[in-house]
Scaffold this motif. Structure first.
Motif, PDB file in Angstrom:
ATOM      1  N   UNK A  10      20.075   6.247  91.772  1.00 23.78           N
ATOM      2  CA  UNK A  10      20.148   7.321  92.761  1.00 23.78           C
ATOM      3  C   UNK A  10      21.019   6.932  93.944  1.00 23.78           C
ATOM      4  N   UNK A  11      22.105   7.651  94.109  1.00 26.79           N
ATOM      5  CA  UNK A  11      22.989   7.512  95.262  1.00 26.79           C
ATOM      6  C   UNK A  11      23.407   6.069  95.524  1.00 26.79           C
ATOM      7  N   UNK A  12      23.696   5.369  94.450  1.00 25.91           N
ATOM      8  CA  UNK A  12      23.993   3.937  94.539  1.00 25.91           C
ATOM      9  C   UNK A  12      25.371   3.669  95.155  1.00 25.91           C
ATOM     10  N   UNK A  13      25.399   2.710  96.069  1.00 23.47           N
ATOM     11  CA  UNK A  13      26.654   2.194  96.604  1.00 23.47           C
ATOM     12  C   UNK A  13      26.719   0.708  96.349  1.00 23.47           C
ATOM     13  N   UNK A  14      27.938   0.178  96.073  1.00 20.82           N
ATOM     14  CA  UNK A  14      28.136  -1.263  95.919  1.00 20.82           C
ATOM     15  C   UNK A  14      29.448  -1.640  96.573  1.00 20.82           C
ATOM     16  N   UNK A  20      34.757  -0.788  98.591  1.00 21.26           N
ATOM     17  CA  UNK A  20      33.647  -0.010  98.044  1.00 21.26           C
ATOM     18  C   UNK A  20      33.911   0.256  96.563  1.00 21.26           C
ATOM     19  N   UNK A  21      33.138  -0.387  95.701  1.00 14.39           N
ATOM     20  CA  UNK A  21      33.356  -0.257  94.259  1.00 14.39           C
ATOM     21  C   UNK A  21      32.567   0.912  93.675  1.00 14.39           C
ATOM     22  N   UNK A  54      21.097  -6.654  88.152  1.00 14.63           N
ATOM     23  CA  UNK A  54      20.633  -7.382  89.329  1.00 14.63           C
ATOM     24  C   UNK A  54      21.525  -8.519  89.788  1.00 14.63           C
ATOM     25  N   UNK A  55      22.724  -8.622  89.231  1.00 14.67           N
ATOM     26  CA  UNK A  55      23.614  -9.686  89.679  1.00 14.67           C
ATOM     27  C   UNK A  55      24.607  -9.188  90.736  1.00 14.67           C
ATOM     28  N   UNK A  56      24.556  -7.905  91.035  1.00 17.48           N
ATOM     29  CA  UNK A  56      25.399  -7.338  92.094  1.00 17.48           C
ATOM     30  C   UNK A  56      24.471  -6.537  93.015  1.00 17.48           C
ATOM     31  N   UNK A  57      24.382  -6.915  94.293  1.00 16.17           N
ATOM     32  CA  UNK A  57      23.459  -6.182  95.172  1.00 16.17           C
ATOM     33  C   UNK A  57      23.929  -4.751  95.460  1.00 16.17           C
ATOM     34  N   UNK A  58      22.966  -3.877  95.664  1.00 20.13           N
ATOM     35  CA  UNK A  58      23.280  -2.503  96.070  1.00 20.13           C
ATOM     36  C   UNK A  58      23.458  -2.485  97.583  1.00 20.13           C
ATOM     37  N   UNK A  59      24.451  -1.715  98.044  1.00 24.76           N
ATOM     38  CA  UNK A  59      24.602  -1.573  99.497  1.00 24.76           C
ATOM     39  C   UNK A  59      24.026  -0.239  99.964  1.00 24.76           C
ATOM     40  N   UNK A  60      23.697   0.616  99.022  1.00 26.82           N
ATOM     41  CA  UNK A  60      23.039   1.891  99.345  1.00 26.82           C
ATOM     42  C   UNK A  60      22.357   2.405  98.085  1.00 26.82           C
ATOM     43  N   UNK A  61      21.378   3.288  98.267  1.00 27.09           N
ATOM     44  CA  UNK A  61      20.758   3.948  97.128  1.00 27.09           C
ATOM     45  C   UNK A  61      19.653   3.139  96.480  1.00 27.09           C
ATOM     46  N   UNK A  67      10.157   4.050  86.313  1.00 30.98           N
ATOM     47  CA  UNK A  67       9.435   4.544  87.477  1.00 30.98           C
ATOM     48  C   UNK A  67       9.224   3.541  88.595  1.00 30.98           C
ATOM     49  N   UNK A  68       9.626   2.276  88.350  1.00 35.39           N
ATOM     50  CA  UNK A  68       9.409   1.232  89.366  1.00 35.39           C
ATOM     51  C   UNK A  68      10.722   0.948  90.092  1.00 35.39           C
ATOM     52  N   UNK A  69      10.662   0.835  91.399  1.00 36.96           N
ATOM     53  CA  UNK A  69      11.859   0.553  92.190  1.00 36.96           C
ATOM     54  C   UNK A  69      12.254  -0.911  92.017  1.00 36.96           C
ATOM     55  N   UNK A  70      13.405  -1.141  91.401  1.00 37.29           N
ATOM     56  CA  UNK A  70      13.864  -2.520  91.158  1.00 37.29           C
ATOM     57  C   UNK A  70      15.107  -2.841  91.993  1.00 37.29           C
ATOM     58  N   UNK A  71      15.417  -2.004  92.954  1.00 33.65           N
ATOM     59  CA  UNK A  71      16.684  -2.130  93.695  1.00 33.65           C
ATOM     60  C   UNK A  71      16.927  -3.550  94.214  1.00 33.65           C
ATOM     61  N   UNK A  72      15.863  -4.222  94.664  1.00 29.51           N
ATOM     62  CA  UNK A  72      16.060  -5.561  95.236  1.00 29.51           C
ATOM     63  C   UNK A  72      15.408  -6.654  94.381  1.00 29.51           C
ATOM     64  N   UNK A  73      14.993  -6.301  93.182  1.00 28.19           N
ATOM     65  CA  UNK A  73      14.327  -7.283  92.311  1.00 28.19           C
ATOM     66  C   UNK A  73      15.349  -8.305  91.782  1.00 28.19           C
TER      67      UNK A  73
END
Ligand SMILES: Nc1ncnc2c1ncn2[C@@H]1O[C@H](COP(=O)(O)OP(=O)(O)OP(=O)(O)O)[C@@H](O)[C@H]1O
Ligand SMILES: [Mg+2]
Length: 238
Positions: A10-14, A20-21, A54-61, A67-73
């Motif tokens: 959802x609305x992912x930025x990297x 900005x990729x 998970x080897x590239x951090x998200x900068x947004x989104x 159903x589990x939020x893994x954005x920073x896992x």
């Protein structure tokens, strides 16, 4: 009808530093679906897969898995959840045997599970069984790609992230690799496939997204995108 979502981006930025990729990327992969992501060189396809594994951090989104939020896992924890990436360019361990490469793919699982899955993988890739004692580095390009996929399967993926499996392969080998991908999907594995070869990807995909300069510009069924005028002109050379 879209299956129950397994992966939701959802609305992912990297970003890579100031570059900005990925910009505001949203997409869904349903349980059991084969979803493709197509786009030109540098569009951000690999970055998206790396963000999911998970080897590239998200900068947004946000990234949700089952159903589990893994954005920073951490990446390692995502492997244990069954998020398995087969990297671009195969990257098998050349001096090690085929079987050792496969066993490594199952590192997050017990010995008994690995032995069990190894038999299933060999049944699906007989050529790997034949060559199990040989160094991976002497396999042909197509066989190395099979090995890279098979190694991913050793982890019993809930979702398999495939980055450009056709890259560098002759047309016959590409067909062979894609047959295996389709067979894996038929067995129920959820697959998120990144490809520059848009025709092939759209041919096997239930649904697909088109990524251009870090943004999703189109999404539809694979069949519909194959006949989309913009896709035909930009990606299918028609
Ligand atoms: N490690 C990095 N450092 C800086 N910029 C990067 C890095 N990796 C990728 N980029 C840039 O991010 C953008 C997206 O790259 P990415 O590798 O995700 O594209 P891609 O769609 O996978 O391309 P390809 O089809 O060539 O594999 C490109 O502009 C690329 O130059
Ligand atoms: Mg790439």
């Amino acid at each position: 009808m879209i299956a129950r979502p397994l992966l939701q981006v959802t609305r992912l930025g990297c970003h890579y530093g100031p570059i900005q990729a990925l910009d505001d990327v949203s997409l869904t992969v349903g349980d059991g679906e084969l979803v493709a992501l197509v786009g030109a060189n540098g569009a951000g396809k690999t970055t998206l897969l790396r963000a999911v594994s998970g080897v590239q951090p998200a900068s947004a989104g946000a990234i949700l898995f089952d159903g589990v939020d893994i954005t920073t896992l951490a990446a390692e924890r995502r492997v244990r959840l069954g998020i398995i990436q087969v990297p671009e360019g195969r990257q098998v361990l050349g001096p090690m045997t085929v079987e050792d490469n496969l066993t490594l793919g199952g590192y997050s699982r017990t010995r008994a599970e690995v032995a069990d899955t190894l038999e299933q993988v060999y049944a699906m890739f007989p050529v790997l069984k034949e060559r199990r004692g040989q160094a991976a580095g002497i396999l042909s390009g197509g066989q190395q790609q099979m090995l890279a996929i098979a190694r991913g399967l050793m982890a019993r993926p809930r979702i398999l992230l495939l980055d450009e499996p056709s890259m560098g392969l002759s047309p016959i080998l590409v067909d062979e690799v894609f047959e295996k991908v389709a067979a894996q999907k038929a067995q129920g594995t959820t697959i998120f496939l990144v490809e520059q070869n848009a025709f092939l990807a759209l041919s096997v995909a239930d649904r697909a997204y088109v990524l251009e300069a870090g943004k999703v510009i189109l999404s539809d069924t694979g069949e519909a995108l194959k006949t989309n005028e913009k896709v035909k002109a930009a990606y299918l050379g028609l």
